[in-house]
Write an enzyme that holds these catalytic residues in place. Sequence first.
Site, PDB file in Angstrom:
ATOM      1  N   THR A 386      11.795 -42.206  80.503  1.00  0.00           N
ATOM      2  CA  THR A 386      12.418 -41.838  81.783  1.00  0.00           C
ATOM      3  C   THR A 386      13.796 -42.518  81.902  1.00  0.00           C
ATOM      4  O   THR A 386      14.127 -43.371  81.079  1.00  0.00           O
ATOM      5  CB  THR A 386      11.485 -42.257  82.957  1.00  0.00           C
ATOM      6  OG1 THR A 386      10.229 -41.627  82.810  1.00  0.00           O
ATOM      7  CG2 THR A 386      12.014 -41.964  84.331  1.00  0.00           C
ATOM      8  N   GLU A 425       5.607 -33.470  80.462  1.00  0.00           N
ATOM      9  CA  GLU A 425       5.122 -34.025  81.738  1.00  0.00           C
ATOM     10  C   GLU A 425       3.671 -33.676  82.025  1.00  0.00           C
ATOM     11  O   GLU A 425       3.033 -34.308  82.873  1.00  0.00           O
ATOM     12  CB  GLU A 425       6.013 -33.530  82.880  1.00  0.00           C
ATOM     13  CG  GLU A 425       6.337 -34.570  83.914  1.00  0.00           C
ATOM     14  CD  GLU A 425       7.161 -35.705  83.337  1.00  0.00           C
ATOM     15  OE1 GLU A 425       6.673 -36.846  83.377  1.00  0.00           O
ATOM     16  OE2 GLU A 425       8.272 -35.467  82.839  1.00  0.00           O
TER      17      GLU A 425
HETATM   18  N1  GLY Z   1       6.572 -39.555  83.402  1.00  0.00           N
HETATM   19  C1  GLY Z   1       6.661 -40.812  84.029  1.00  0.00           C
HETATM   20  C2  GLY Z   1       6.523 -40.723  85.503  1.00  0.00           C
HETATM   21  O1  GLY Z   1       6.679 -39.644  86.059  1.00  0.00           O
HETATM   22  O2  GLY Z   1       6.272 -41.704  86.146  1.00  0.00           O
END
Ligand code: GLY
Length: 577
Positions: A386, A425
Amino acid sequence: MRLLRNNKSSVSRLALVALVSVSSCFLEVTPAIAKAPAKAQPAVLTASAIAVADKYSADAAEQIFKEGGNAVDAAVAIAFTLAVTYPEAGNIGGGGFMTLYVDGKPYFLDYRERAPLAATKNMYLDDKGEVIKGMSLFGYRAVGVPGTVDGMWEAQRRFGKLKWKQVLAPAIHYARDGFEVSQQLQDRRDEAAKDFAGKTNFDAYFGNLKQGVNFKQPDLAAVLTRISDQGAKDFYSGKTADLIAASMHGHGLITKADLVQYKAVWRQPVQADWNGYRVITAPPPSSGGIGLVQLLKMKADLAPDFKDVPLNSPQYVHLIAEIEKRVFADRAQYLGDPDFYKVPIAQLTDDAYIAKRAAEVNPTTPSDTKSVQPGLGTSMPEKAETTHFSVIDKWGNAVSNTYTINGYFGSGVVADRTGIVLNDEMDDFSAKPGVANMFGVVGSDANSIEPKKRPLSSMTPTILTKDGKVALVIGTPGGSRIFTSIFQVINNIYDYDMPLPDAVAAMRFHHQLLPPNTIFWEPYKPIDGELAKQIEAKGYTLKGQDFSGDIQAIKVNGDTPEAAADPRGRGVTRVIQ
Ligand code: GLY
């Protein structure tokens, strides 16, 4: 009212009034079609400032401010630029959250990915009902419907001052003319390539991503140029949508109908009063805002226990782990997409509830993990990558933005003839309730897979205000470590009076209920030597993790912004007059 100075004073529990909306009250706001004519606003700060993940996005933001743009224009330019120059996490093939403070008002934009229309609850399980390893992480079936382009479009149309084309220009330049690849980017590429080998077209696209190379992306430049000319509709119903759908055909679930139906959503941020500040942070489908508020308030409730406890001492680590244990128990049970599941936000952040949870903390030894049940009535892994950026303009508007393709380089799939790296995701859903995801965090049915549902996230873009003015803009990558990292930095600044750069650089650690009584330490400042021995003597197991977070923060001192980029990453700060 600075009540926690040096951790010595106590905070009135009554003063900690939750101002949190219930999940069912999320606000959908129709964006203005046409921009209001630019009003001449007086500057309230001596400068604008940014803390971003790389130098190219810093240059982009600087250009936008020089052209008269505001924090939202700069944020959108940063997001598109990072999609080019920080391809391991910056993106247009993923999604994220933006917390904004504009003209004295808080806003929150959810542009999280959604499950495709063809997604099913058991899509990652085999005939025996077991999770098929890696299926939600690598390759075409791991991809959720991307939200970033619609999110940037919504934010810029609603609040930006500049023309859309102006904010796309820096990203198009870097895609067309190239940027110099850093060693860190190459290292991340090399590491990710091992996971994707033979499963995706990752190597065909990123094979030449080597330190020192000028990396050009003509297909991505063409996509960004079309988005610049046509707006978000190119991505969701135009040529880019056709190319993404064609890439997925026969491999993944996403079709053009998924893209056409995608919509970013304006929601009410989670807000709470803490220690004289208003905390404005992420609501579900993020778990982070609720987690952050619970952490801050529970620690304030336990002020007598923290009295005279030195920062990051064994006792400090124990008390924080006890708090985190309870926060993660709630996270696993109660949190999911509020459009599908009624998340009890108000109850989870209620002062009396948090005080009751704080009272369960064992001040001397770790509570038995099994005995720590969700407080209103289980835990989950996630990818730690991220990226985050923080922006403030001289008019006092701020943007705190965290967005992601989940793991570095997402699913490893690059949509053909686009240069768009697609996310993984779908791994943030609980593929099978009770089974941990890649961050080791367990989910409940609240976060089970359903078409159009958004997976639970930990992203926690946060703004603190004081007396109606921005005091702190902060966020980080880190999966389930996001909100525990932000909590620790806020705590370092306000409870331990550390200067911003020191607060950001200080050692961080993490506990999340499962594995039992395990404290994760980070490579940047490992827990070792005497400290390690003393923590182990308290009944904890220490475990190294391969990620340290990457905080990007701006603090306003009087009328002057100060920015800090985490020394753990390749982040850059600028204060722009
Ligand atoms: N993919 C990491 C988050 O959304 O926290």
